[in-house]
Design a protein around this motif. Structure first.
Motif, PDB file in Angstrom:
ATOM      1  N   PRO A 150    -141.239  60.977 -39.544  1.00 30.89           N
ATOM      2  CA  PRO A 150    -140.337  60.175 -40.372  1.00 30.89           C
ATOM      3  C   PRO A 150    -141.020  59.050 -41.147  1.00 30.89           C
ATOM      4  O   PRO A 150    -140.546  58.659 -42.213  1.00 30.89           O
ATOM      5  N   GLY A 151    -142.155  58.574 -40.656  1.00 32.61           N
ATOM      6  CA  GLY A 151    -142.833  57.463 -41.324  1.00 32.61           C
ATOM      7  C   GLY A 151    -143.371  57.779 -42.702  1.00 32.61           C
ATOM      8  O   GLY A 151    -143.601  56.873 -43.508  1.00 32.61           O
ATOM      9  N   ILE A 157    -150.423  64.042 -47.416  1.00 30.25           N
ATOM     10  CA  ILE A 157    -150.172  62.663 -46.984  1.00 30.25           C
ATOM     11  C   ILE A 157    -150.421  62.619 -45.486  1.00 30.25           C
ATOM     12  O   ILE A 157    -149.858  63.394 -44.721  1.00 30.25           O
ATOM     13  N   ALA A 158    -151.287  61.708 -45.079  1.00 27.89           N
ATOM     14  CA  ALA A 158    -151.646  61.555 -43.669  1.00 27.89           C
ATOM     15  C   ALA A 158    -150.711  60.561 -42.988  1.00 27.89           C
ATOM     16  O   ALA A 158    -150.212  59.627 -43.624  1.00 27.89           O
ATOM     17  N   VAL A 159    -150.501  60.790 -41.712  1.00 26.94           N
ATOM     18  CA  VAL A 159    -149.730  59.849 -40.906  1.00 26.94           C
ATOM     19  C   VAL A 159    -150.646  58.673 -40.568  1.00 26.94           C
ATOM     20  O   VAL A 159    -151.778  58.878 -40.106  1.00 26.94           O
ATOM     21  N   ARG A 160    -150.175  57.507 -40.844  1.00 29.62           N
ATOM     22  CA  ARG A 160    -150.947  56.311 -40.525  1.00 29.62           C
ATOM     23  C   ARG A 160    -150.464  55.741 -39.187  1.00 29.62           C
ATOM     24  O   ARG A 160    -149.314  55.917 -38.825  1.00 29.62           O
ATOM     25  N   GLU A 161    -151.372  55.074 -38.522  1.00 31.10           N
ATOM     26  CA  GLU A 161    -151.006  54.486 -37.242  1.00 31.10           C
ATOM     27  C   GLU A 161    -149.825  53.533 -37.434  1.00 31.10           C
ATOM     28  O   GLU A 161    -149.786  52.751 -38.376  1.00 31.10           O
ATOM     29  N   GLY A 162    -148.859  53.674 -36.581  1.00 27.05           N
ATOM     30  CA  GLY A 162    -147.651  52.837 -36.653  1.00 27.05           C
ATOM     31  C   GLY A 162    -146.571  53.410 -37.541  1.00 27.05           C
ATOM     32  O   GLY A 162    -145.478  52.857 -37.640  1.00 27.05           O
ATOM     33  N   ALA A 169    -150.368  64.992 -37.698  1.00 28.38           N
ATOM     34  CA  ALA A 169    -151.337  64.169 -38.426  1.00 28.38           C
ATOM     35  C   ALA A 169    -151.076  64.060 -39.921  1.00 28.38           C
ATOM     36  O   ALA A 169    -151.506  63.102 -40.557  1.00 28.38           O
ATOM     37  N   HIS A 170    -150.387  65.047 -40.513  1.00 23.34           N
ATOM     38  CA  HIS A 170    -150.216  65.033 -41.970  1.00 23.34           C
ATOM     39  C   HIS A 170    -149.162  66.044 -42.416  1.00 23.34           C
ATOM     40  O   HIS A 170    -148.733  66.897 -41.645  1.00 23.34           O
TER      41      HIS A 170
END
Length: 127
Positions: free
Chosen positions: A26-27, A121-126, A61-62
């Motif tokens: 969702p981020g 698009i990569a998932v970023r920490e948080g 991860a993405h």
């Protein structure tokens, strides 16, 4: 997803991808849906392809998305835009929101049958 090229193509593509994106990552869902909308809209507006194919891979991860059409001769390109222009910002948005994007030709090297514009698009920490 295969969908007919038309004014509703971008909305149909977003609707198709929204639920799994929001469930899995969702981020970054909003950024990915904006990029998807821009790439599908470009395929509709700038090619005469009758059908647009959207492929997506969602991992923890993405997200990686390919939007395919049958016009290898119509490659995406950025253009100078007036600050208040209502059109022509799709690739600028892709540059801003995607971690990477590009295009590759489909089919035989000497006689391509189409192209795919892709973005990741990569998932970023948080997120």
């Amino acid at each position: 997803m295969d969908l007919p090229s038309g004014v509703t193509a971008a909305k149909r593509a977003r609707d198709w991808l929204a639920v799994p994106l929001r469930d899995e990552i969702p981020g970054i869902a909003d950024d990915a849906l904006l990029c998807l909308s821009e790439v599908v809209t470009n395929a509709h507006r700038h090619t005469s392809t009758p059908e647009i194919r959207v492929l997506a891979r969602i991992t923890p991860a993405h997200v990686l998305v390919h939007v395919r059409d049958d016009r290898p001769d119509r490659l995406p390109r950025t253009r100078e835009q007036e600050h208040d222009a209502e059109r022509g910002r799709g690739l600028v948005l892709l540059d801003a929101y995607a971690d990477a994007w590009g295009v590759f030709l489909l089919g035989a090297r000497r006689r391509p049958t189409g192209k795919a514009v892709w973005f990741e698009i990569a998932v970023r920490e948080g997120a």
